[in-house]
Design a protein around this motif. Structure first.
Motif, PDB file in Angstrom:
ATOM      1  N   GLU B 285       0.805  -1.223   0.000  1.00 35.52           N
ATOM      2  CA  GLU B 285       0.000   0.000   0.000  1.00 35.52           C
ATOM      3  C   GLU B 285       0.838   1.274   0.000  1.00 35.52           C
ATOM      4  OE1 GLU B 285      -3.690   0.195   2.324  1.00 35.52           O
ATOM      5  OE2 GLU B 285      -2.962  -1.608   3.328  1.00 35.52           O
ATOM      6  N   THR B 286       2.104   1.155   0.424  1.00 35.91           N
ATOM      7  CA  THR B 286       2.833   2.382   0.706  1.00 35.91           C
ATOM      8  C   THR B 286       3.889   2.789  -0.320  1.00 35.91           C
ATOM      9  OG1 THR B 286       4.209   1.056   2.162  1.00 35.91           O
ATOM     10  CG2 THR B 286       2.481   2.353   3.186  1.00 35.91           C
ATOM     11  N   GLY B 287       4.798   1.905  -0.625  1.00 37.94           N
ATOM     12  CA  GLY B 287       5.846   2.271  -1.561  1.00 37.94           C
ATOM     13  C   GLY B 287       7.142   1.561  -1.270  1.00 37.94           C
ATOM     14  N   SER B 288       8.092   1.701  -2.195  1.00 39.47           N
ATOM     15  CA  SER B 288       9.392   1.049  -2.069  1.00 39.47           C
ATOM     16  C   SER B 288      10.474   2.044  -2.468  1.00 39.47           C
ATOM     17  CB  SER B 288       9.449  -0.166  -2.998  1.00 39.47           C
ATOM     18  OG  SER B 288       8.450  -1.084  -2.651  1.00 39.47           O
ATOM     19  N   TYR B 289      11.711   1.698  -2.170  1.00 39.67           N
ATOM     20  CA  TYR B 289      12.793   2.653  -2.406  1.00 39.67           C
ATOM     21  C   TYR B 289      13.973   2.049  -3.162  1.00 39.67           C
ATOM     22  CZ  TYR B 289      10.994   6.248   0.812  1.00 39.67           C
ATOM     23  OH  TYR B 289      10.263   7.232   1.418  1.00 39.67           O
ATOM     24  N   LEU B 290      14.647   2.923  -3.887  1.00 37.81           N
ATOM     25  CA  LEU B 290      15.962   2.606  -4.443  1.00 37.81           C
ATOM     26  C   LEU B 290      16.949   3.522  -3.735  1.00 37.81           C
ATOM     27  CD1 LEU B 290      17.766   1.180  -6.580  1.00 37.81           C
ATOM     28  CD2 LEU B 290      17.282   3.090  -8.102  1.00 37.81           C
ATOM     29  N   VAL B 373      15.512   7.214  -5.039  1.00 40.26           N
ATOM     30  CA  VAL B 373      14.148   7.412  -5.540  1.00 40.26           C
ATOM     31  C   VAL B 373      13.157   6.604  -4.707  1.00 40.26           C
ATOM     32  CG1 VAL B 373      12.602   6.936  -7.509  1.00 40.26           C
ATOM     33  CG2 VAL B 373      14.888   7.781  -7.945  1.00 40.26           C
ATOM     34  N   LYS B 374      11.958   7.143  -4.523  1.00 42.69           N
ATOM     35  CA  LYS B 374      10.876   6.347  -3.931  1.00 42.69           C
ATOM     36  C   LYS B 374       9.876   5.997  -5.038  1.00 42.69           C
ATOM     37  CE  LYS B 374       7.011   6.384  -0.695  1.00 42.69           C
ATOM     38  NZ  LYS B 374       6.191   7.106   0.272  1.00 42.69           N
ATOM     39  N   PHE B 375       9.361   4.793  -5.000  1.00 44.01           N
ATOM     40  CA  PHE B 375       8.364   4.357  -5.972  1.00 44.01           C
ATOM     41  C   PHE B 375       7.037   4.135  -5.259  1.00 44.01           C
ATOM     42  CE2 PHE B 375      12.486   2.336  -7.022  1.00 44.01           C
ATOM     43  CZ  PHE B 375      12.776   3.016  -8.195  1.00 44.01           C
ATOM     44  N   VAL B 376       5.934   4.559  -5.891  1.00 43.89           N
ATOM     45  CA  VAL B 376       4.630   4.238  -5.299  1.00 43.89           C
ATOM     46  C   VAL B 376       3.909   3.204  -6.170  1.00 43.89           C
ATOM     47  CG1 VAL B 376       4.348   6.413  -4.044  1.00 43.89           C
ATOM     48  CG2 VAL B 376       3.516   6.231  -6.378  1.00 43.89           C
ATOM     49  N   PRO B 377       3.204   2.273  -5.533  1.00 44.71           N
ATOM     50  CA  PRO B 377       2.568   1.201  -6.304  1.00 44.71           C
ATOM     51  C   PRO B 377       1.308   1.651  -7.045  1.00 44.71           C
ATOM     52  CG  PRO B 377       2.080   0.956  -3.965  1.00 44.71           C
ATOM     53  CD  PRO B 377       3.017   2.128  -4.079  1.00 44.71           C
ATOM     54  N   ILE B 378       1.120   1.078  -8.249  1.00 37.81           N
ATOM     55  CA  ILE B 378      -0.163   1.267  -8.953  1.00 37.81           C
ATOM     56  C   ILE B 378      -0.787  -0.093  -9.325  1.00 37.81           C
ATOM     57  CG2 ILE B 378       0.232   3.607  -9.822  1.00 37.81           C
ATOM     58  CD1 ILE B 378       1.027   2.299 -12.539  1.00 37.81           C
TER      59      ILE B 378
END
Lengths: 143, 383
Positions: B285-290, B373-378
């Protein structure tokens, strides 16, 4: 079905406690807990396939560990889930032997509501205990 | 864990999101006991165990350049399949190209413009505002676990009797590294690592097929290039400084990611001047990071977190959250999710995990890894 899942023992994995009047009953409860970790409704797993399982171990702990591990192996290698067990345990010169006839069926996503894949039995805090009323085990499963 | 770029933006993907996720769900099997599309004989699987992702490239499941973007070039070259039991082979040979279950996932994510923290490095690594990327998390499935279990049993039988080692926790059963048992395990474990490289490589191939199919363009022109692939569970022989002296150590990262500062030999050449790419997955639900390996990483033997970490058990999460309600709510928030089971979905609810932003902030501030970078899920496929 005397087993219960423990909520605060291993939050990243799945922990359960299983009991039985005899060692055999406790093994059966533990085996059912492993199936129930992976399938929401045990009743949805019908007895269509029978399979003989034989394992041994140099302690009651290792016997249970090896037995549960064998069920996990059969789930991946043969896609089999079991919901009934006939179990016989003998002990001679410090070696425990288990013979079981397990009944179940092939895993089917349409029939079984699947939960989480069990990958291994952990030996962390793994316990087999003799209690006043019989036998008890505490098990953590790697998922 | 693997991160893949696209040259597509959120607006390009949005109208096709549902089709993409549905097709990925079909093409990348997930869940308990899932088996893959790549049908192998046990002997062919033994080659996979030795050759890792290299095997996949030879068979056409990927591009040559994928290997230079995979740690160890996609092959732990000290693997010895004769040290792997037939039981492990039997457990694993049908599982190539499958996600598994639990916290394993395949996610379509977006780089929001405000979520680029290191502009220069993001650009260098091929990331741009509003870009769509793909991240997926899975390993060697039951195969690696069987190797672990086999050697756990072996170690228990020799640990005290042969080597006089006493331990408090049986799960930490061990043998000296230079003993026959220790060496055999190290070589078998490398086979598990190779299976995981190959598994993720085949999955990437499927992803490229699906995107190509949906957008009617080849994967090359859709820019489906890998950023990085990294294991979360393996031992590695590395040189570190201990009490001012350089020493060769075995670093075992279990549920942990390597985070190497620039210059370290463990980093693929492509990234050696930058520091290693570090991928940390958050909840669905939240996101992931590089991130990138930081200067203080030596303080943790160049290891960092691999995810945000759970705050509650699966049983508890199932009692609190409802899978189908969660799926609908996430849909309203623009995240289309497809899962094998609603109960499995409930177990993975965002609230069952720590706040990923807090975890990353702590990692960043400590200097172990620095945010890129942060990525948000779709879109998400769950096991």
């Amino acid at each position: 079905m005397p087993y219960k899942f423990l909520e605060d023992v291993a939050i990243a994995d799945v922990a359960f406690e299983a009991a039985g009047k005899t060692m055999e009953e406790m093994f059966e409860s533990s085996a059912l807990a492993v199936t129930n970790t992976q399938v929401k409704d045990l009743k949805s797993v019908k007895s269509r396939v029978k399979r003989k399982i034989a394992v041994d171990g140099d302690s009651s702990e290792m016997l249970l560990f090896n037995f549960l591990q064998e069920l996990i192996f059969l789930k991946d290698a043969k896609l089999l889930l079991f919901s009934k067990f006939k179990i016989e345990i003998t002990q001679m010169k410090g070696i425990y032997k288990l013979k079981s006839e397990a009944s179940g069926e092939k895993l089917d996503m349409r029939k079984h509501e699947l939960l989480v894949d069990v990958k291994a039995v952990s030996l962390h805090n793994f316990k087999v205990l003799k209690t006043k009323s019989g036998w008890k085990a505490e098990v953590i499963l790697d998922v | 864990m693997r991160l893949v770029l696209t040259s597509l933006t959120y607006n390009d993907v949005k109208p096709h999101l549902k089709t993409l996720v549905d097709k990925l769900f079909d093409r990348v099997p997930a869940g308990v006991g899932s088996t893959g599309f790549v049908k192998l004989t046990k002997d062919e699987f033994r080659k996979v165990v030795v050759e890792g992702a290299e095997w996949c490239i030879k068979k056409g499941y990927g591009w040559e350049e994928d290997l230079e973007r995979t740690e160890l070039n996609g092959k732990a070259d000290w693997a010895d399949v004769s040290k792997v039991s037939s039981k492990a082979i039997e457990r694993g040979f049908k599982q190539i190209g499958t996600l598994g279950s639990g916290n394993h996932y395949l996610e379509i994510q977006v780089v929001k413009p405000e979520n680029i923290f290191d502009q220069e490095l993001a650009k260098k690594w091929g990331l741009f505002p509003n870009q769509v990327v793909i991240m997926f998390h899975c390993g060697s499935r039951g195969f690696g676990h069987q190797i672990g279990t086999d050697y756990l049993q072996l170690f228990l039988s020799v640990m005290e009797r042969k080597y006089g080692i006493k331990i408090l926790d049986q799960e930490l059963a061990c043998a000296p590294f230079n003993s026959p048992e220790g060496q055999d395990y190290f070589k078998a474990m490398a086979g598990g690592v190779n299976m995981s490289f190959a598994n993720r490589q085949v999955i990437l191939h499927r992803i490229r097929e699906v995107f190509s199919d949906v957008f009617k363009q080849d994967a090359e022109s859709l820019g489906l290039k890998m950023v990085f692939d990294v294991s979360h569970n393996r031992a590695s022989l590395e040189e570190h400084e201990v009490d001012g002296k350089k020493k060769k150590l075995i670093v075992h990262r279990k549920g942990s990611t390597g985070s190497y500062p620039a210059g370290r030999v463990e980093i693929p050449k492509l990234y050696r001047d930058d520091g290693s790419p570090v991928i940390i997955g958050g909840s669905m639900e939240t996101g992931s990071y590089l991130l990138v390996g930081g200067e203080k990483a030596h303080e943790t033997f160049m290891s960092t977190a691999h995810g945000s970490g759970r705050t509650m058990s699966r049983t508890k999460a199932r009692n609190i959250y409802s899978g189908d309600k969660l799926q609908k709510e996430m849909m309203q928030r623009g995240i289309y999710i497809k899962s094998v089971s609603f109960s499995g979905l409930a177990e993975e609810a965002g609230g069952a995990y720590k706040d990923i932003d807090d975890v990353i902030e702590a990692t960043h501030m400590s200097g172990i890894s620095k945010k890129v970078v942060k990525f948000v899920p779709i879109g998400n496929v769950k096991g």
